[in-house]
Scaffold this motif. Sequence first.
Motif, short mmCIF file in Angstrom:
data_model
loop_
_atom_site.label_atom_id
_atom_site.label_comp_id
_atom_site.label_asym_id
_atom_site.label_seq_id
_atom_site.Cartn_x
_atom_site.Cartn_y
_atom_site.Cartn_z
N ARG A 170 0.83 -1.20 0.00
CA ARG A 170 0.00 0.00 0.00
C ARG A 170 0.87 1.26 0.00
NH1 ARG A 170 -3.29 -3.05 3.62
NH2 ARG A 170 -2.30 -2.01 5.42
N ARG A 171 1.97 1.19 0.76
CA ARG A 171 2.87 2.36 0.80
C ARG A 171 3.57 2.56 -0.55
NH1 ARG A 171 5.80 2.45 6.75
NH2 ARG A 171 3.89 2.73 7.97
N VAL A 172 3.99 1.46 -1.18
CA VAL A 172 4.62 1.56 -2.48
C VAL A 172 3.66 2.16 -3.49
CG1 VAL A 172 5.52 0.23 -4.43
CG2 VAL A 172 6.25 -0.32 -2.10
N LYS A 173 2.41 1.68 -3.47
CA LYS A 173 1.41 2.20 -4.40
C LYS A 173 1.16 3.68 -4.15
CE LYS A 173 -3.30 1.35 -6.02
NZ LYS A 173 -4.51 0.50 -5.84
N PHE A 174 1.04 4.03 -2.85
CA PHE A 174 0.81 5.43 -2.52
C PHE A 174 1.98 6.30 -2.97
CE2 PHE A 174 1.32 8.98 0.49
CZ PHE A 174 0.10 9.62 0.29
N GLY A 175 3.22 5.84 -2.76
CA GLY A 175 4.40 6.59 -3.17
C GLY A 175 4.46 6.78 -4.67
N ALA A 176 4.09 5.71 -5.40
CA ALA A 176 4.10 5.81 -6.86
C ALA A 176 3.08 6.84 -7.33
CB ALA A 176 3.82 4.44 -7.47
N ILE A 177 1.89 6.83 -6.72
CA ILE A 177 0.86 7.79 -7.08
C ILE A 177 1.32 9.21 -6.80
CG2 ILE A 177 -1.46 8.61 -6.53
CD1 ILE A 177 -2.25 5.69 -6.02
N VAL A 178 1.99 9.40 -5.66
CA VAL A 178 2.48 10.74 -5.30
C VAL A 178 3.53 11.21 -6.31
CG1 VAL A 178 3.82 12.03 -3.60
CG2 VAL A 178 1.97 10.53 -2.86
N LEU A 179 4.46 10.31 -6.68
CA LEU A 179 5.49 10.69 -7.64
C LEU A 179 4.90 11.05 -8.99
CD1 LEU A 179 8.31 8.08 -6.86
CD2 LEU A 179 8.34 10.54 -6.40
N VAL A 180 3.98 10.22 -9.48
CA VAL A 180 3.36 10.50 -10.77
C VAL A 180 2.58 11.79 -10.73
CG1 VAL A 180 1.65 9.69 -12.44
CG2 VAL A 180 3.29 8.08 -11.47
N GLY A 181 1.83 11.97 -9.64
CA GLY A 181 1.04 13.19 -9.50
C GLY A 181 1.90 14.43 -9.42
N THR A 182 3.02 14.32 -8.67
CA THR A 182 3.92 15.46 -8.55
C THR A 182 4.55 15.80 -9.89
OG1 THR A 182 4.43 14.85 -6.25
CG2 THR A 182 5.98 16.32 -7.38
N GLY A 183 4.97 14.76 -10.63
CA GLY A 183 5.55 15.00 -11.94
C GLY A 183 4.56 15.64 -12.89
N PHE A 184 3.32 15.16 -12.87
CA PHE A 184 2.29 15.73 -13.74
C PHE A 184 2.01 17.17 -13.38
CE2 PHE A 184 -2.19 16.64 -14.66
CZ PHE A 184 -2.21 16.40 -16.03
N ALA A 185 1.88 17.43 -12.07
CA ALA A 185 1.60 18.80 -11.64
C ALA A 185 2.75 19.74 -11.99
CB ALA A 185 1.36 18.82 -10.13
N THR A 186 4.00 19.25 -11.85
CA THR A 186 5.16 20.07 -12.20
C THR A 186 5.16 20.40 -13.69
OG1 THR A 186 6.45 19.08 -10.40
CG2 THR A 186 7.68 20.19 -12.17
N GLY A 187 4.84 19.40 -14.50
CA GLY A 187 4.79 19.62 -15.94
C GLY A 187 3.72 20.63 -16.32
#
Length: 275
Positions: free
Chosen positions: A9-26
């Motif tokens: 669950r933590r890995v999944k949550f971390g992956a979602i955060v990373l993808v979301g952060t990258g998308f928001a930064t873009g």
Amino acid sequence: MAHYPWFWRRVKFGAIVLVGTGFATGVLGALFIWSGLFDVAATSKHPWPVAVVLHYAMERSVFLHAPELKAPDLDNPTLIVRGATHYASGCASCHGAPGQLASPIAQQMTPTPPGLYSAGRDFTPSQLFWIVKHGVKMTPMPAWPAQQRQDEIWAMVAFLKHLPDYNTEAYAELSGWSGGADFLSNVPATLPGGDFNPLACARCHGADGKGRNGVSPDIAGVSASKIVQALRAYRDGGEKSGFMQPVAASLTDAQIVAAADYYATLPTHAGGGTP
């Protein structure tokens, strides 16, 4: 790991955060560019962190992409003089030279072209060859105009290696550069030949047209038609040379004929025909 569902669950949550952060930064970056807030005016230089990052990126790129090459003898005096003569007319206006500051235009570029006195220490000969040949993106440094002319590029590397060895007087004698005079300027002719001023040609080919002891081809007494043919080929791109093309590109047909007539009338070697 199957016994630790909390881990996944933590890995999944971390992956979602990373993808979301990258998308928001873009998205934010795209909006920032679209807004026009980024100031592209060269009157404002890069902030020092940006300048440091860009220079570091350039160095790492050169270290990765420059292959290890077998260099010629970079201490060869003829090779050094060949590089010096072109450096004086093609490079010094941006990078400066002994006794010569970079032009005011170059000093306003972003990034400002650096002085090259430490280039021979900062980069290996192979890396300098790569930089001279390919240029550097997002800077004023162009690629070499005749990519196949490795002999010319090595001449530039040889001169850059020895650039710190020359003071103002030694550099002026080496390069033949007296400053300011164009190929066919309106200053009085320095040698017999009517209105033709051979100053720029003489820096490489010698005042007598005999090539400064092998630095450049001996053109004294060569037929005017051959010289005209050669200069037009360099001017129009039929012949490739990073040394000759910039000179020939600025010449009119009348100027080419004037240069050809001048050198065709110079005496050849006493032994006979022109090499």
